[in-house]
Design a protein around this motif. Structure first.
Motif, PDB file in Angstrom:
ATOM      1  N   GLY A 122       0.819  -1.207   0.000  1.00 18.14           N
ATOM      2  CA  GLY A 122       0.000   0.000   0.000  1.00 18.14           C
ATOM      3  C   GLY A 122       0.850   1.253   0.000  1.00 18.14           C
ATOM      4  N   LEU A 123       1.972   1.219   0.734  1.00 14.04           N
ATOM      5  CA  LEU A 123       2.883   2.365   0.752  1.00 14.04           C
ATOM      6  C   LEU A 123       3.474   2.612  -0.635  1.00 14.04           C
ATOM      7  CD1 LEU A 123       4.577   4.555   2.088  1.00 14.04           C
ATOM      8  CD2 LEU A 123       6.177   2.783   2.833  1.00 14.04           C
ATOM      9  N   VAL A 124       3.925   1.554  -1.290  1.00 12.67           N
ATOM     10  CA  VAL A 124       4.504   1.709  -2.625  1.00 12.67           C
ATOM     11  C   VAL A 124       3.445   2.199  -3.613  1.00 12.67           C
ATOM     12  CG1 VAL A 124       5.623   0.500  -4.545  1.00 12.67           C
ATOM     13  CG2 VAL A 124       6.274  -0.026  -2.189  1.00 12.67           C
ATOM     14  N   ALA A 125       2.232   1.667  -3.509  1.00 10.92           N
ATOM     15  CA  ALA A 125       1.158   2.109  -4.396  1.00 10.92           C
ATOM     16  C   ALA A 125       0.835   3.579  -4.160  1.00 10.92           C
ATOM     17  CB  ALA A 125      -0.091   1.250  -4.164  1.00 10.92           C
ATOM     18  N   THR A 126       0.888   4.016  -2.896  1.00  8.22           N
ATOM     19  CA  THR A 126       0.657   5.432  -2.593  1.00  8.22           C
ATOM     20  C   THR A 126       1.715   6.299  -3.249  1.00  8.22           C
ATOM     21  OG1 THR A 126      -0.320   4.829  -0.459  1.00  8.22           O
ATOM     22  CG2 THR A 126       0.385   7.117  -0.731  1.00  8.22           C
ATOM     23  N   VAL A 127       2.959   5.852  -3.190  1.00  6.39           N
ATOM     24  CA  VAL A 127       4.060   6.593  -3.824  1.00  6.39           C
ATOM     25  C   VAL A 127       3.823   6.716  -5.327  1.00  6.39           C
ATOM     26  CG1 VAL A 127       6.521   6.515  -4.391  1.00  6.39           C
ATOM     27  CG2 VAL A 127       5.751   5.980  -2.072  1.00  6.39           C
ATOM     28  N   ILE A 128       3.428   5.616  -5.967  1.00  5.88           N
ATOM     29  CA  ILE A 128       3.183   5.632  -7.411  1.00  5.88           C
ATOM     30  C   ILE A 128       2.079   6.644  -7.746  1.00  5.88           C
ATOM     31  CG2 ILE A 128       2.318   4.279  -9.362  1.00  5.88           C
ATOM     32  CD1 ILE A 128       3.643   1.827  -8.108  1.00  5.88           C
ATOM     33  N   VAL A 129       1.015   6.634  -6.963  1.00  6.68           N
ATOM     34  CA  VAL A 129      -0.103   7.546  -7.229  1.00  6.68           C
ATOM     35  C   VAL A 129       0.314   9.003  -7.017  1.00  6.68           C
ATOM     36  CG1 VAL A 129      -2.400   8.250  -6.457  1.00  6.68           C
ATOM     37  CG2 VAL A 129      -1.870   5.826  -6.724  1.00  6.68           C
ATOM     38  N   LEU A 130       0.981   9.300  -5.902  1.00  4.90           N
ATOM     39  CA  LEU A 130       1.369  10.681  -5.603  1.00  4.90           C
ATOM     40  C   LEU A 130       2.335  11.228  -6.645  1.00  4.90           C
ATOM     41  CD1 LEU A 130       1.841  10.561  -1.712  1.00  4.90           C
ATOM     42  CD2 LEU A 130      -0.040  11.581  -2.992  1.00  4.90           C
ATOM     43  N   PHE A 131       3.317  10.427  -7.025  1.00  2.00           N
ATOM     44  CA  PHE A 131       4.266  10.893  -8.025  1.00  2.00           C
ATOM     45  C   PHE A 131       3.638  10.904  -9.413  1.00  2.00           C
ATOM     46  CE2 PHE A 131       7.205  10.444  -4.634  1.00  2.00           C
ATOM     47  CZ  PHE A 131       8.307  11.212  -4.947  1.00  2.00           C
ATOM     48  N   GLY A 132       2.649  10.035  -9.639  1.00  2.00           N
ATOM     49  CA  GLY A 132       1.942  10.071 -10.911  1.00  2.00           C
ATOM     50  C   GLY A 132       1.146  11.340 -11.083  1.00  2.00           C
ATOM     51  N   PHE A 133       0.563  11.845  -9.979  1.00  2.00           N
ATOM     52  CA  PHE A 133      -0.183  13.099 -10.036  1.00  2.00           C
ATOM     53  C   PHE A 133       0.700  14.254 -10.504  1.00  2.00           C
ATOM     54  CE2 PHE A 133      -3.334  11.687  -6.504  1.00  2.00           C
ATOM     55  CZ  PHE A 133      -4.072  10.991  -7.455  1.00  2.00           C
ATOM     56  N   GLN A 134       1.983  14.210 -10.155  1.00  2.00           N
ATOM     57  CA  GLN A 134       2.889  15.333 -10.445  1.00  2.00           C
ATOM     58  C   GLN A 134       3.962  14.974 -11.464  1.00  2.00           C
ATOM     59  OE1 GLN A 134       2.124  18.216  -9.168  1.00  2.00           O
ATOM     60  NE2 GLN A 134       0.452  17.316  -7.960  1.00  2.00           N
ATOM     61  N   GLY A 135       3.731  13.896 -12.237  1.00  2.00           N
ATOM     62  CA  GLY A 135       4.740  13.433 -13.180  1.00  2.00           C
ATOM     63  C   GLY A 135       5.172  14.497 -14.178  1.00  2.00           C
ATOM     64  N   GLU A 136       4.204  15.201 -14.775  1.00  2.79           N
ATOM     65  CA  GLU A 136       4.533  16.224 -15.767  1.00  2.79           C
ATOM     66  C   GLU A 136       5.284  17.395 -15.148  1.00  2.79           C
ATOM     67  OE1 GLU A 136       1.619  16.675 -19.309  1.00  2.79           O
ATOM     68  OE2 GLU A 136       0.354  16.364 -17.545  1.00  2.79           O
ATOM     69  N   VAL A 137       4.850  17.814 -13.949  1.00  4.51           N
ATOM     70  CA  VAL A 137       5.502  18.952 -13.280  1.00  4.51           C
ATOM     71  C   VAL A 137       6.953  18.620 -12.960  1.00  4.51           C
ATOM     72  CG1 VAL A 137       5.458  20.427 -11.240  1.00  4.51           C
ATOM     73  CG2 VAL A 137       3.315  19.730 -12.319  1.00  4.51           C
ATOM     74  N   ILE A 138       7.198  17.413 -12.471  1.00  3.46           N
ATOM     75  CA  ILE A 138       8.557  17.016 -12.095  1.00  3.46           C
ATOM     76  C   ILE A 138       9.478  17.050 -13.309  1.00  3.46           C
ATOM     77  CG2 ILE A 138       9.961  15.105 -11.231  1.00  3.46           C
ATOM     78  CD1 ILE A 138       7.526  14.272  -9.554  1.00  3.46           C
ATOM     79  N   LEU A 139       8.992  16.556 -14.433  1.00  4.94           N
ATOM     80  CA  LEU A 139       9.832  16.491 -15.632  1.00  4.94           C
ATOM     81  C   LEU A 139       9.979  17.855 -16.311  1.00  4.94           C
ATOM     82  CD1 LEU A 139       8.568  13.120 -17.161  1.00  4.94           C
ATOM     83  CD2 LEU A 139      10.678  13.534 -15.884  1.00  4.94           C
ATOM     84  N   GLN A 140       8.987  18.713 -16.168  1.00  3.16           N
ATOM     85  CA  GLN A 140       9.031  20.011 -16.835  1.00  3.16           C
ATOM     86  C   GLN A 140       9.797  21.068 -16.038  1.00  3.16           C
ATOM     87  OE1 GLN A 140       4.922  20.990 -17.581  1.00  3.16           O
ATOM     88  NE2 GLN A 140       4.665  19.412 -19.165  1.00  3.16           N
ATOM     89  N   ARG A 141       9.797  20.959 -14.701  1.00  9.37           N
ATOM     90  CA  ARG A 141      10.416  21.995 -13.865  1.00  9.37           C
ATOM     91  C   ARG A 141      11.335  21.381 -12.806  1.00  9.37           C
ATOM     92  NH1 ARG A 141       5.639  26.021 -12.069  1.00  9.37           N
ATOM     93  NH2 ARG A 141       7.355  27.518 -12.056  1.00  9.37           N
ATOM     94  N   PRO A 142      12.257  20.543 -13.213  1.00  9.84           N
ATOM     95  CA  PRO A 142      13.106  19.853 -12.220  1.00  9.84           C
ATOM     96  C   PRO A 142      13.983  20.791 -11.405  1.00  9.84           C
ATOM     97  CG  PRO A 142      13.956  19.517 -14.446  1.00  9.84           C
ATOM     98  CD  PRO A 142      12.614  20.159 -14.592  1.00  9.84           C
ATOM     99  N   PHE A 143      14.509  21.859 -12.015  1.00 10.96           N
ATOM    100  CA  PHE A 143      15.402  22.765 -11.291  1.00 10.96           C
ATOM    101  C   PHE A 143      14.650  23.497 -10.189  1.00 10.96           C
ATOM    102  CE2 PHE A 143      17.455  27.017 -10.873  1.00 10.96           C
ATOM    103  CZ  PHE A 143      18.645  26.582 -10.315  1.00 10.96           C
ATOM    104  N   LEU A 144      13.444  23.985 -10.497  1.00  9.77           N
ATOM    105  CA  LEU A 144      12.647  24.689  -9.500  1.00  9.77           C
ATOM    106  C   LEU A 144      12.275  23.763  -8.346  1.00  9.77           C
ATOM    107  CD1 LEU A 144      11.076  27.107  -8.483  1.00  9.77           C
ATOM    108  CD2 LEU A 144       9.189  26.453  -9.990  1.00  9.77           C
ATOM    109  N   ILE A 145      11.899  22.542  -8.682  1.00  7.65           N
ATOM    110  CA  ILE A 145      11.544  21.581  -7.646  1.00  7.65           C
ATOM    111  C   ILE A 145      12.740  21.274  -6.759  1.00  7.65           C
ATOM    112  CG2 ILE A 145      10.911  19.161  -7.279  1.00  7.65           C
ATOM    113  CD1 ILE A 145       8.971  19.496  -9.629  1.00  7.65           C
ATOM    114  N   ALA A 146      13.924  21.198  -7.361  1.00  8.94           N
ATOM    115  CA  ALA A 146      15.142  20.965  -6.577  1.00  8.94           C
ATOM    116  C   ALA A 146      15.406  22.124  -5.615  1.00  8.94           C
ATOM    117  CB  ALA A 146      16.330  20.768  -7.512  1.00  8.94           C
ATOM    118  N   LEU A 147      15.179  23.361  -6.080  1.00 11.27           N
ATOM    119  CA  LEU A 147      15.377  24.519  -5.209  1.00 11.27           C
ATOM    120  C   LEU A 147      14.410  24.494  -4.021  1.00 11.27           C
ATOM    121  CD1 LEU A 147      15.895  27.481  -7.729  1.00 11.27           C
ATOM    122  CD2 LEU A 147      17.625  26.168  -6.503  1.00 11.27           C
ATOM    123  N   ILE A 148      13.149  24.181  -4.286  1.00  9.31           N
ATOM    124  CA  ILE A 148      12.159  24.131  -3.208  1.00  9.31           C
ATOM    125  C   ILE A 148      12.485  23.008  -2.224  1.00  9.31           C
ATOM    126  CG2 ILE A 148       9.712  23.760  -2.679  1.00  9.31           C
ATOM    127  CD1 ILE A 148       9.047  24.988  -5.396  1.00  9.31           C
TER     128      ILE A 148
END
Length: 356
Positions: free
Chosen positions: A241-267
């Motif tokens: 369930g924990l791993v599935a939660t991780v997949i879902v949470l990161f899936g929600f933000q998949g496009e943002v992570i790939l499009q703005r990696p530098f900003l996310i790293a700063l935050i």
């Protein structure tokens, strides 16, 4: 004492649990990839919510913490008053230290260290998001971290419950003070629904399970042995369930992570410093005060993790869905699971330095 299962690692830690960080890492990769390749699917899943609480995530978290609730012995709750140290450390860190250090780190990095990379208006938004995370201590996931450190389930329940009560009264005033506003709107439906889903419902299910075992068993010893075997069988499902939660949470933000990696790293930088720093403060205080490990580990982990549903909901309601504040709270979600797993590992490796 029961023997380890064939797939267990030394010390009673299951094979899946032992390599949990690997599975979570794979879950992160899978979530980001699926979120980018199938945004419509995750858009649909993201829409399954009420009061900013996503029901897919809620079900997965509920499945994770139910085994922990089964282990709660209500008869031992009256003993908490005889061991107040862990609760004192938790409350002091969560409400007297954590919100203010998070605000200070946000200002330090986004007003000064990252000033050359971030426009001033955007910096203000990111600081606001970090503050909202700092004022919202964890409600649900802490049961998972407590389970991974073999924490005292009854004591963990009390710590979370007291935190929830304080949060009802303290969240808005502290957030308003740090944000510099006086009319902050707390989404009470999100707060109360989350407490109901993540604490009350699994607690009731766990209590019902215990009652059934004790009613059917001939003796108390047989009931306790049956419960232990039952929760042991639930462990793989809980970790899945924990791993599935991780997949879902990161899936929600998949496009943002790939499009703005530098900003996310700063935050992520002040969030990482805050998380590890708060852990050191709480864990160090527990060690100096000679608090038993089964209480010390959860009391340190409660302060380091966040009630991200509440933080995200408030950020969206105050600043908008596409605001920098909302993005900062989402980054808090993204970094929490890997970081908390590393802290669980640190706690388990230093267990021998604590009494009991």
């Amino acid at each position: 004492m029961s023997k380890n299962n064939a797939g267990d690692a030394p010390g009673g830690i299951g094979l899946f649990e032992k390599w949990l960080s690997v599975w979570v890492g794979l879950g992160i990769v899978a979530g980001v990839s699926l979120g980018y390749l199938a945004p419509a699917l995750f858009g649909f899943l993201a829409g399954l919510e009420f009061a900013s609480v996503n029901f897919v995530v809620a079900v997965l978290i509920w499945a994770m913490i139910y085994p922990m609730m089964v282990a709660v012995d209500f008869g031992s709750l009256h003993e908490i008053g005889r061991r107040p140290k862990g609760l004192i450390v938790t409350l002091a860190v969560n409400w007297l230290i954590k919100p203010f250090t998070m605000a200070a780190l946000g200002v330090l990095f986004f007003r000064y260290v990252f000033a050359g990379f971030i426009p001033p208006d955007d910096a203000t938004q990111y600081i606001a998001g970090l503050i909202l995370l700092g004022v919202a201590p964890c409600t649900a996931m802490v049961f998972v971290w407590s389970q991974l450190t073999r924490g005292d389930p009854a004591y963990t329940l009390v710590q979370v419950s007291v935190n929830d009560v304080i949060m009802i009264f303290a969240f808005a005033p502290i957030a308003a003070f740090l944000l510099g506003v006086t009319d902050i709107a707390v989404p009470w439906d999100t707060l109360l629904l989350s407490v109901g889903l993540y604490v009350l419902a699994p607690l009731a299910a766990g209590a019902l399970t215990r009652r059934i075992f004790f009613q059917r068993a001939a003796t108390t010893e047989k009931a306790e042995a049956g419960l232990a075997a039952y929760t042991e069988r639930l462990k793989p499902a809980s970790m899945l369930g924990l791993v599935a939660t991780v997949i879902v949470l990161f899936g929600f933000q998949g496009e943002v992570i790939l499009q703005r990696p530098f900003l996310i790293a700063l935050i992520a930088v002040p969030l990482l410093i805050q998380t590890y720093g708060i852990f050191v403060i709480a864990y160090g205080a527990a060690w100096l005060w000679r608090i038993p490990f089964s209480i010390a580990a959860p009391c340190a982990l409660i302060g380091t993790s966040n009630f991200f549903e509440l933080a995200v909901a408030v950020a969206i309601s105050l600043f908008g869905l596409n605001s920098g504040a909302a993005l900062a709270t989402v980054v808090g979600v993204l970094v929490e699971v890997p970081v908390m797993l590393s802290l669980v590992a640190i706690a388990n490796r230093t267990k021998s330095r604590f009494p009991g």
